[in-house]
Structures are given as C-alpha cells and as structure tokens.
Design an enzyme around this catalytic site. Sequence first.
Site, PDB file in Angstrom:
ATOM      1  N   GLY A   1       0.556  -1.589   0.410  1.00  0.00           N
ATOM      2  CA  GLY A   1       0.045  -0.302   0.248  1.00  0.00           C
ATOM      3  C   GLY A   1       0.271   1.027   0.513  1.00  0.00           C
ATOM      4  O   GLY A   1       1.875   1.022   0.531  1.00  0.00           O
TER       5      GLY A   1
ATOM      6  N   GLN B   1       2.440   9.736   1.120  1.00  0.00           N
ATOM      7  CA  GLN B   1       3.848   9.188   1.513  1.00  0.00           C
ATOM      8  C   GLN B   1       4.837   9.631   0.079  1.00  0.00           C
ATOM      9  O   GLN B   1       6.407   9.437  -0.511  1.00  0.00           O
ATOM     10  CB  GLN B   1       3.771   8.176   1.103  1.00  0.00           C
ATOM     11  CG  GLN B   1       2.881   7.326   3.007  1.00  0.00           C
ATOM     12  CD  GLN B   1       3.498   5.622   2.485  1.00  0.00           C
ATOM     13  OE1 GLN B   1       2.145   5.284   2.482  1.00  0.00           O
ATOM     14  NE2 GLN B   1       4.285   5.138   3.248  1.00  0.00           N
TER      15      GLN B   1
ATOM     16  N   CYS C   1       5.767  -0.314   7.044  1.00  0.00           N
ATOM     17  CA  CYS C   1       5.378   0.920   6.859  1.00  0.00           C
ATOM     18  C   CYS C   1       6.485   1.523   5.912  1.00  0.00           C
ATOM     19  O   CYS C   1       8.301   1.613   6.067  1.00  0.00           O
ATOM     20  CB  CYS C   1       5.023   2.321   7.393  1.00  0.00           C
ATOM     21  SG  CYS C   1       4.598   4.136   6.360  1.00  0.00           S
ATOM     22  N   LEU C   2       6.543   1.958   3.894  1.00  0.00           N
ATOM     23  CA  LEU C   2       6.938   2.313   3.232  1.00  0.00           C
ATOM     24  C   LEU C   2       7.883   3.514   3.699  1.00  0.00           C
ATOM     25  O   LEU C   2       9.412   4.264   3.894  1.00  0.00           O
ATOM     26  CB  LEU C   2       7.344   2.021   2.012  1.00  0.00           C
ATOM     27  CG  LEU C   2       6.554   1.326   1.586  1.00  0.00           C
ATOM     28  CD1 LEU C   2       6.060   0.619  -0.117  1.00  0.00           C
ATOM     29  CD2 LEU C   2       8.039  -0.013   1.203  1.00  0.00           C
TER      30      LEU C   2
ATOM     31  N   HIS D   1      -4.416   1.121   7.047  1.00  0.00           N
ATOM     32  CA  HIS D   1      -3.452   1.794   7.271  1.00  0.00           C
ATOM     33  C   HIS D   1      -3.181   3.192   6.483  1.00  0.00           C
ATOM     34  O   HIS D   1      -2.366   3.898   6.916  1.00  0.00           O
ATOM     35  CB  HIS D   1      -2.037   1.055   7.007  1.00  0.00           C
ATOM     36  CG  HIS D   1      -0.962   0.900   7.409  1.00  0.00           C
ATOM     37  ND1 HIS D   1      -0.121   0.561   8.084  1.00  0.00           N
ATOM     38  CD2 HIS D   1       0.018   2.128   6.582  1.00  0.00           C
ATOM     39  CE1 HIS D   1       1.350   1.440   8.156  1.00  0.00           C
ATOM     40  NE2 HIS D   1       1.714   1.754   6.751  1.00  0.00           N
ATOM     41  N   GLU D   2      -3.317   2.511   5.100  1.00  0.00           N
ATOM     42  CA  GLU D   2      -3.436   3.287   4.230  1.00  0.00           C
ATOM     43  C   GLU D   2      -4.595   4.674   4.585  1.00  0.00           C
ATOM     44  O   GLU D   2      -3.808   6.054   4.100  1.00  0.00           O
ATOM     45  CB  GLU D   2      -3.581   2.545   2.913  1.00  0.00           C
ATOM     46  CG  GLU D   2      -2.239   1.910   2.298  1.00  0.00           C
ATOM     47  CD  GLU D   2      -1.184   2.806   2.615  1.00  0.00           C
ATOM     48  OE1 GLU D   2      -0.853   3.455   2.599  1.00  0.00           O
ATOM     49  OE2 GLU D   2      -0.255   1.854   3.052  1.00  0.00           O
TER      50      GLU D   2
ATOM     51  N   HIS E   1      -3.403   7.283   7.052  1.00  0.00           N
ATOM     52  CA  HIS E   1      -1.721   8.133   6.372  1.00  0.00           C
ATOM     53  C   HIS E   1      -2.867   9.322   6.300  1.00  0.00           C
ATOM     54  O   HIS E   1      -2.161  11.111   5.845  1.00  0.00           O
ATOM     55  CB  HIS E   1      -1.323   7.710   5.031  1.00  0.00           C
ATOM     56  CG  HIS E   1      -0.177   7.085   5.820  1.00  0.00           C
ATOM     57  ND1 HIS E   1       0.995   7.157   5.762  1.00  0.00           N
ATOM     58  CD2 HIS E   1      -0.148   5.394   5.095  1.00  0.00           C
ATOM     59  CE1 HIS E   1       2.354   6.776   7.011  1.00  0.00           C
ATOM     60  NE2 HIS E   1       1.193   5.077   5.427  1.00  0.00           N
TER      61      HIS E   1
HETATM   62 NI    NI Z   1       2.498   3.592   5.704  1.00  0.00          NI
END
Ligand code: NI
Length: 171
Positions: A44, A49, A89-90, A131-132, A135
């Site tokens: 995701g 991000q 998480c990226l 999760h996304e 953000h």
């Molecule tokens: Ni993340």
Amino acid sequence: MLDIYKLGDDVLREPCARVAKFDNALAMLTDAMFETMIEADGVGLAAPQVGISQRFFVVDTRREGERIAFFNPEIIETSDDNVPYEEGCLSIPGLYHDVMRPSRVTVQAQDINGKSFTLQASGLLARVIQHENDHLDGKLFIDRLDDKEKEKMTALWQKKQKKDQKKRKNK
Ligand code: NI
C-alpha cells in the site's frame, strides 16, 4: 519512481485535502504510485508518502482483484473485533510491530474517474486499507501503539537514522 517521504518529514503529519479534480495528471500520478509501491515491495502507498497532501492511496495485496486505488475514502463500518497483525510502512523502513485493528471494514470511495464505489474487505486488504487511510489523517502505525512501545520504535528509528548517516559519510 517517486521519492518516498520518511518519518520526520512534515508532510506525513498533515491532514490531507480531498481530491477535487479527476484529470489525466491524477491518473498519471496514480500509475507512478503503483509502480513506486511495487518497486519498493510494499502492499500500500498513500499520497502523502510521496509528498502529495491529498486523500488517496493505492493498494496491491498481490491477490486477484486487489489492485485498487481509493480516492476520498471513508471507512463507514468496522467489525467489532480487534486483531493483531504485524505492520510495516514504506515511510518507516525496517521497523515492524503488531498493531490491533478490526479484521473487517466497509469502505466507500471514488475510483480514478470519480465514480463512487463501496467495498467490503477482510484479511490483508482490510488491514492495508486501514493503515493507508490513517496516512490521510497524518497518522502512522506507530501512533496506534501504547506510549511505551511507540517510544521504543521512535528510539529504534533514530538509532537507525544515525547509523545510515554514518554509512553515507563513510562512502
Ligand atoms: Ni504506511
């Protein structure tokens, strides 16, 4: 490939604005986000991000039919349970922790053409959506941990940052 912003960058902490224009630029950006996410081996990726403070994210759980972009998403229903799952998480690469969340969600969103859709999700897809979606409100998975665990993760991150800096200097 787009640059992925990391913990400490302000854009990750700002609430995002709604997507208003479903144009070609948005479609191209969405494609680039899919590519960036897959290249980074993520499941995701949310717009903030990649430095864009707008309410959308992409998901690809590598399962049939689960490569989806969500614009202006709203989680309208969640199951009553709360289950652990290890998240990463990226924007906080290398750190992982169990996070408690409902196992099923219903999400309402718009697609790339601005058309509304409703989706019921469970398993990994439900997890990634939650999760996304966080953000978009400037929230990261470490914010879902208790204070002590969050402190631990933040300290680990700072240590890792220092190590990486040293490595760069020595090159
Ligand atoms: Ni993340």
